[in-house]
Every structure is written in C-alpha cells, then in structure tokens.
Design an enzyme around this catalytic site. Structure first.
Site, PDB file in Angstrom:
ATOM      1  N   ASP A  40       5.105   7.582  -3.657  1.00 19.11           N
ATOM      2  CA  ASP A  40       4.465   7.799  -2.368  1.00 19.11           C
ATOM      3  C   ASP A  40       4.912   9.160  -1.832  1.00 19.11           C
ATOM      4  O   ASP A  40       5.711   9.862  -2.452  1.00 19.11           O
ATOM      5  CB  ASP A  40       4.761   6.641  -1.410  1.00 19.11           C
ATOM      6  CG  ASP A  40       6.240   6.515  -1.076  1.00 19.11           C
ATOM      7  OD1 ASP A  40       7.034   7.397  -1.493  1.00 19.11           O
ATOM      8  OD2 ASP A  40       6.616   5.540  -0.418  1.00 19.11           O
ATOM      9  N   SER A  41       4.375   9.532  -0.682  1.00 18.24           N
ATOM     10  CA  SER A  41       4.622  10.886  -0.171  1.00 18.24           C
ATOM     11  C   SER A  41       5.913  10.979   0.629  1.00 18.24           C
ATOM     12  O   SER A  41       6.390  12.060   0.925  1.00 18.24           O
ATOM     13  CB  SER A  41       3.468  11.299   0.732  1.00 18.24           C
ATOM     14  OG  SER A  41       3.490  10.518   1.923  1.00 18.24           O
ATOM     15  N   GLY A  42       6.469   9.821   0.994  1.00 14.84           N
ATOM     16  CA  GLY A  42       7.646   9.803   1.849  1.00 14.84           C
ATOM     17  C   GLY A  42       7.308   9.630   3.313  1.00 14.84           C
ATOM     18  O   GLY A  42       8.164   9.249   4.108  1.00 14.84           O
ATOM     19  N   PHE A  84       5.391   7.510   5.077  1.00 16.59           N
ATOM     20  CA  PHE A  84       5.446   6.183   5.681  1.00 16.59           C
ATOM     21  C   PHE A  84       6.887   5.791   5.984  1.00 16.59           C
ATOM     22  O   PHE A  84       7.190   5.260   7.056  1.00 16.59           O
ATOM     23  CB  PHE A  84       4.797   5.151   4.749  1.00 16.59           C
ATOM     24  CG  PHE A  84       4.811   3.754   5.290  1.00 16.59           C
ATOM     25  CD1 PHE A  84       3.890   3.353   6.252  1.00 16.59           C
ATOM     26  CD2 PHE A  84       5.755   2.829   4.863  1.00 16.59           C
ATOM     27  CE1 PHE A  84       3.903   2.071   6.771  1.00 16.59           C
ATOM     28  CE2 PHE A  84       5.781   1.539   5.375  1.00 16.59           C
ATOM     29  CZ  PHE A  84       4.854   1.160   6.335  1.00 16.59           C
ATOM     30  N   GLY A  95      -2.429   3.017   6.139  1.00 21.97           N
ATOM     31  CA  GLY A  95      -2.449   2.590   7.537  1.00 21.97           C
ATOM     32  C   GLY A  95      -2.835   1.141   7.747  1.00 21.97           C
ATOM     33  O   GLY A  95      -2.989   0.702   8.884  1.00 21.97           O
ATOM     34  N   ASP A 152       0.363  -2.057  -4.219  1.00 22.51           N
ATOM     35  CA  ASP A 152       1.820  -2.097  -4.360  1.00 22.51           C
ATOM     36  C   ASP A 152       2.351  -2.886  -3.175  1.00 22.51           C
ATOM     37  O   ASP A 152       1.736  -2.894  -2.092  1.00 22.51           O
ATOM     38  CB  ASP A 152       2.435  -0.694  -4.322  1.00 22.51           C
ATOM     39  CG  ASP A 152       2.569  -0.185  -2.897  1.00 22.51           C
ATOM     40  OD1 ASP A 152       1.553   0.221  -2.313  1.00 22.51           O
ATOM     41  OD2 ASP A 152       3.687  -0.228  -2.345  1.00 22.51           O
TER      42      ASP A 152
END
Lengths: 382, 382
Positions: free
Chosen positions: B92-94, B96, B216, B266
């Site tokens: 993931d992008s970090g 969240f 989201g 996930d």
C-alpha cells in the site's frame, strides 16, 4: 506392539549409544526431548518439531492436570492424539512444578496438597494420583513422584527428601499398570551428596524400573558440581537401562553429561530462549536483538538442514524480534530445537566412532570461538 | 519476464474471473491477499500462507518504512527476498496508516508529515516518496498515495480529498518507474457520493493505471452502503484492468463485492481474528474460547485440505486459546486465511460455471445456518 526395551549399541568410555524401543516408536540415544508443557512445544507446530529430528516430546503433568484436565485428555484419546504428535511421549510426575509454580503447598508422607497458579483451586498429588494422571494422559514413559529440594540444603533435609522419594518410588511402582511398550522411570535424589545419591540409586534399582532419572540437579548449581554428582551416581545405575538427566540444559551441559553416562535430556531452554531472541548455533548463542544483525543478509547457518536456520537472513530474524512478531519466536525456537538435536546427532555418531571426547572438545571450542565476523556495512542505497 | 497483464477469462453478470500476470507469478482472480504488515503474515510461516492457496501477499509501506526501513530492505534484496515469499507482492502507499496510526500529522498539497508511533521520529510521505519506497521494497504492485477520509464526511471535504488524491495520482504516475511485469494502481476516492466516485474513476482512467483500487470504504459504513458505492463505481472503471477493494472484509462482504465487479481484496481480519480466538468456517465464525468446544474431538472441518482445519480437534484449539499458547494463534490464522482462499476458489469456479449468484446465496445460507450441534458430553472416565 514392541516391548519397552533399551538396546545398548555402543559405548565409548562412559558414553553410551543406544536405542529405546517403545510402543510408539524408537528413540535413538543420547536424545533430547523438547518440552511440550501445555500440550504444545511453545511457538512450534509438531511438524517443525518432527523436522528437527526429535523422536520424543515431554508433557507436564502439573500444567495438564490443571488445564485442560487429565480426565478430559483421556476422553479425547490421550495426550499424543490430543496434541497431534505421533511418537512416544514422556510426562513428568508434576512434583517439580508443584514446588516451583503452585501456591500454598503442604507436603507430607502421603503426598502434596497445593493451589493452582491459574485459578487458586485446591488439588492433591500423591504418588498414586500422579501415576493415574500419567496413565490418563497415556504417557509412553511415566515418571515416579519425587520430592525435589533446593540446592544447597542441609544433609539431613536432603536425606529426608531422598528417603521419602524412595518410599514414593515404591508406591509409584505399585500404582503403575504395566502395558506393553510403556515404561516407568524412578528418580535418583540426594542433592550433591554422593553417598546419598548412591543409596538412592541402589534403592531404586532394587525396586526395579524401566529407566532411571537423575533429579534435583540443574537447579542453579555450578556445572562442575553437576558433573561430579553424575560421576558419583551413574556407576550405581544399571547399565542395561536408560538414564535421564532431568531439566538439563545448555549444549555443553548435555555433552558433558553424555560423557558421564547419561542418555536422555529435556529442557525448556531452546524454546524459552527462542521467545527471548536467543539463537543457539554451533558458534555459540547469539542475541538476535543485537543491532549487528540488522543488515546481515546471511542465515544463522547456511549448511543447516533446518529451514529456520538456513532460509532466513539474520536481518530478517532481527527485524522480527525487534517488531515482536510471533514468527520470530517460531523461527528461533525451531532453530534452537534443531541445534539441540544436531548436538545429539553428533554425539551419537561420535560414540559409535569412539571419538566422543574429541567431539565434545571440538564442540566446546567451536561454541567458544564465537560468531562469524560482521560484514562491512554497505552504503545507503539512496 | 512476463508482461503485467490482466486476462479476463469469464464474466457472470458483473462478476469476473481473471488472471493477473506479473513478474513474479500469476494471480487467479477473484483473489484474497493476506496482509503481511511488518514483512510477516502474523503468526504464520510463508509455507503455511502458500499452502492456503494464496498467490500474492500485501506489505504495509508505513510499517516497513519505519522498521526496518525501505533502504535497508532494498539493500537486502527487496521485500520478497527479505521475508522469503516467492510470489508477487502488493504494497500500500502508507497513506491510510499514516492517518490511522501516526501521531502529529500535517497534510498539505505536497504530502503528509507525521511522527512514528514507534519512536516519535518525524517522517514525510509525498506521492513521490511513497512510490520511491515501494520501488525500494520491490513491490510487484505499487499503490498511489491517496487521502483516505472518515465516513461520513461533508461533501466539500470528500470532494477536496478526492481531488487531491487525483492530483497525487498524477504525481504518482510520473514518479513510478515502469518495469516489465510490475504495475501501478490508482485509487478511486469520493466517499459514498456516487457522482464524486464517478469523477474519480474517470479521472484515474484518463491518467491510465495498471489496475484500479476502490479506497475509502470498509471504514465502518453499513454493508449495503458499501455495495451501493461499488455499484456506482465499478461501471466507470475499465473492464480491461483489475479492480481492488481495499481493506475488505468479511467473507460475505467480499462475495457481494465480487458480484459487483471486484477482483482483489485484502484484510487483516483472518489473521487478527486468529489471534483473538475466532475461527472462520463455512458454518460461520466460531469463538474457540467458548466452553462448548472444550470436549469436542471434531476438527473445524474434516473435509478441509488445510492441516489446521482438518487435523486438530476443537478441544485442542480451545485449550490452546485458553492457555494463550502461540500455536493457537498460528492454527486459527492458518485456518482463517485458508477459509478466505476457499471462498475465493469457490467464487472463481462459480463464475466460470455461470452460477456466482447461487454460490453466494448458498455460502450466506451455510454461514447463517450456524455451527454443527454440540456432541452429548461423555461421562467422566474416572
């Protein structure tokens, strides 16, 4: 179903290479028995335990009688089936852990009454009840109830406990129901007093057991004193039966005990250390918490046949430990139990080859030489 | 090295059966990706993860950038090699987790500055730095940085975050270094506002990504609202590319999302629940702490091909959970991840057979019907 029988295959000085035949499988000795306290070798699957080469595991009567209960395990088909281990098992008598874990203990000739450390409930453990519980657990090897005292103790106190343990040995023998392929072990007591140890050993041999344990050691005494006690005890034990040093120990303790005639060991050290970041290796124990491992791509030992030892970098193990990830405990416990079995494999081969003294000397030298040097730290990739 | 390519093999209503080809292996979709937060799927070995049928696992940029550090993992050969997983990975992008875990956050057009929850150290995460970190981790699938807001939010706030996420998507695309077999996914935002979702989806498609995630959601909203949002979003996403619903969910959530056109999922639920005594089964979730299991010799599911599900009694699992043994967390996590994969296997087959609606209806009915009845309790053996 095979007889319970100890086959002595080779001797090298006092060291013995044997095979213990049981109802549920053969145990090559010297052997190390991983401890499955509460019906699990902590943090490991039994497939991992088996992969290390372990041929027998230990269960703790004290823990199991309190939770989930011996009668329950019996209804569920015995401890082997309950936990999914297809080999033989040994259970202790519960006595040692009553002394170290339980609250409000009261010991007399009959047995010991105590309170559970889990819920405070009252329980009684007599020689007869201990044997009954181990029968319910379907232990392949049952241990007599004994009284294990602190070291050092006054001689009269040591003698009293040893004599009581002998009387309990007699009652345990009476209570034990012989079954083909199953065995009952007596336990030598007597502290570090060689005269008491000799009397205890001879007394047990006169009663007659399927194996003989040395109890009351590995309670904090110096290694030299433990070895001295073994040297004064083993010669009084029948050569025809297996000898089990209870609760020992570090690899060097076990190796030295094998040279003095011991065949079997158990210890929580490899698994307990595995949960506190310690890795046992042929180059001595390593603290995986140490920052020296943080960038090290090398495994603990590339030549090992244990996946935990061979397939993961020190950097990854260090990361898991620092992050308090369960997998860290699992991999280090796996490595440690494997290393203990590796020591036993080496000892067995060395005894067969008549070079057990040399093997132990080499092992101690290798452990003392320490870890491989750290790699030069690479420059940051950015 | 294969191209990064999505092969759509069958459709059944909105449900899709596909295959995602990557540099490090093929992923059959619909797919569930177990979460390996800190470079380990908690309490499991990767051999267990692989055995469940998982074909891709997820790593968390936020956790890994803080510990052990992205540059360190790069020096050690990337995340796959570091943790010993031989298949593809998604990171993931970090974003969240910066929003949910970090302290003292400050977000502006450029990115977000925050303090580590581990040691309080200050870090910056921009779209460019997130892409760089994921490159250092050698992620097979990289996620753009986005801003994920709480639900419900004011429309103007939802719109602001969605627009910012679109501008960050553009910057992420610019920063991403294309490599054969590797992909970059954009993330649709817009809360539960279907007009905003549609604008977000179209905006991302105009930029062009290798896959599209729906972000989201799974932040506490009712399932019906999530499904409604998916129905308003998926039709605006290219049919030629995989669609990933982030952070979802329970089996019923995933099944319903598949019927609405989602391909990838996930969630930490199977492993987190595995550490808190919950077992997912085809008869619904079970609380293994419940005393009803204490004497039950039956496994969770005798027909399963997962050892944790098939080879251990409920009584043993109950005992491990009550005794707080690590093996309990391991076996339940293993069972849960396996059950999630079993749901995905069933969905894939059902889509191929054109009976996905029926499969989901049967699955929901089976889960709702509840557990097998308890056995009559046997009399005590004594």
């Amino acid at each position: 179903m095979p007889e319970f029988r100890f086959e002595l295959m080779a001797v090298d000085g006092a060291a013995r290479r044997g095979r213990l035949h049981t109802a549920w499988g053969v145990i090559d000795t010297p052997t190390f028995m991983p401890v499955g306290t509460a019906a699990t070798v902590k943090a490991m699957t039994f497939e991992m335990v088996r992969q290390t080469g372990a041929q027998i595991v230990l269960g703790n009567t004290y823990h199991l009688m309190l939770r989930p209960g011996a009668e329950r395990i019996a209804r569920l088909g015995g401890l082997r089936r309950f936990m999914g281990w297809d080999g033989p098992i040994l259970t202790d008598s519960g006595g040692f852990q009553v002394m170290s874990l339980a609250a409000r203990r009261k010991l007399d000739e009959k047995g010991v009454v105590f309170s559970s450390h889990i819920d405070g409930s009252r329980h009684e453990l007599t020689p007869e009840r201990s044997i009954e519980i181990q029968h319910l657990l379907d232990a392949t090897i049952t241990m007599q109830l004994d009284e294990c005292i602190r070291l050092p103790s006054e001689r009269h106190e040591t003698e009293r406990a040893m004599e009581l343990s002998l009387r309990w040995a007699e009652r345990s023998k009476q209570a034990f129901q012989p079954r083909q392929g199953y065995g009952l072990f007596g336990i030598v007591q007597g502290g570090t007093d060689l005269e008491l140890r000799a009397r205890s050993a001879k007394g047990l041999a006169a009663i007659g057991f399927d194996g003989y344990a040395v109890g009351g050691l590995a309670v904090g005494e110096p290694q030299a004193l433990m070895f001295e006690t073994l040297e004064g005890t083993c010669p009084h034990l029948p050569t025809t039966h297996p000898r089990y040093l209870m609760g020992v120990g570090k690899p060097a303790d076990m190796a030295g005990a094998v040279l003095r005639g011991i065949d079997m060991f158990d210890c929580v050290m490899p698994t307990r250390s595995g949960r506190t970041a310690q890795a046992f290796t042929k180059r001595g124990p390593l603290n995986m918490r140490n920052a020296r491992h943080a960038d090290d791509p090398r495994p603990l030992d590339p030549e090992a046949d244990c996946p935990a030892t061979r397939d993961y970098s020190r950097a990854y193990l260090h990361h898991l430990v620092k992050s308090e990830e369960i997998l860290g405990a699992t991999l280090l416990s796996w490595n440690n139990v494997w290393y203990y079995q590796e020591v036993m494999r080496g000892l067995r081969q060395a005894i067969e080859d008549g070079r057990s003294q040399q093997f132990v000397a080499d092992m101690l030298a290798s452990e003392a030489a320490g870890d491989i040097p750290p790699l030069p730290i690479q420059k940051d990739a950015r």
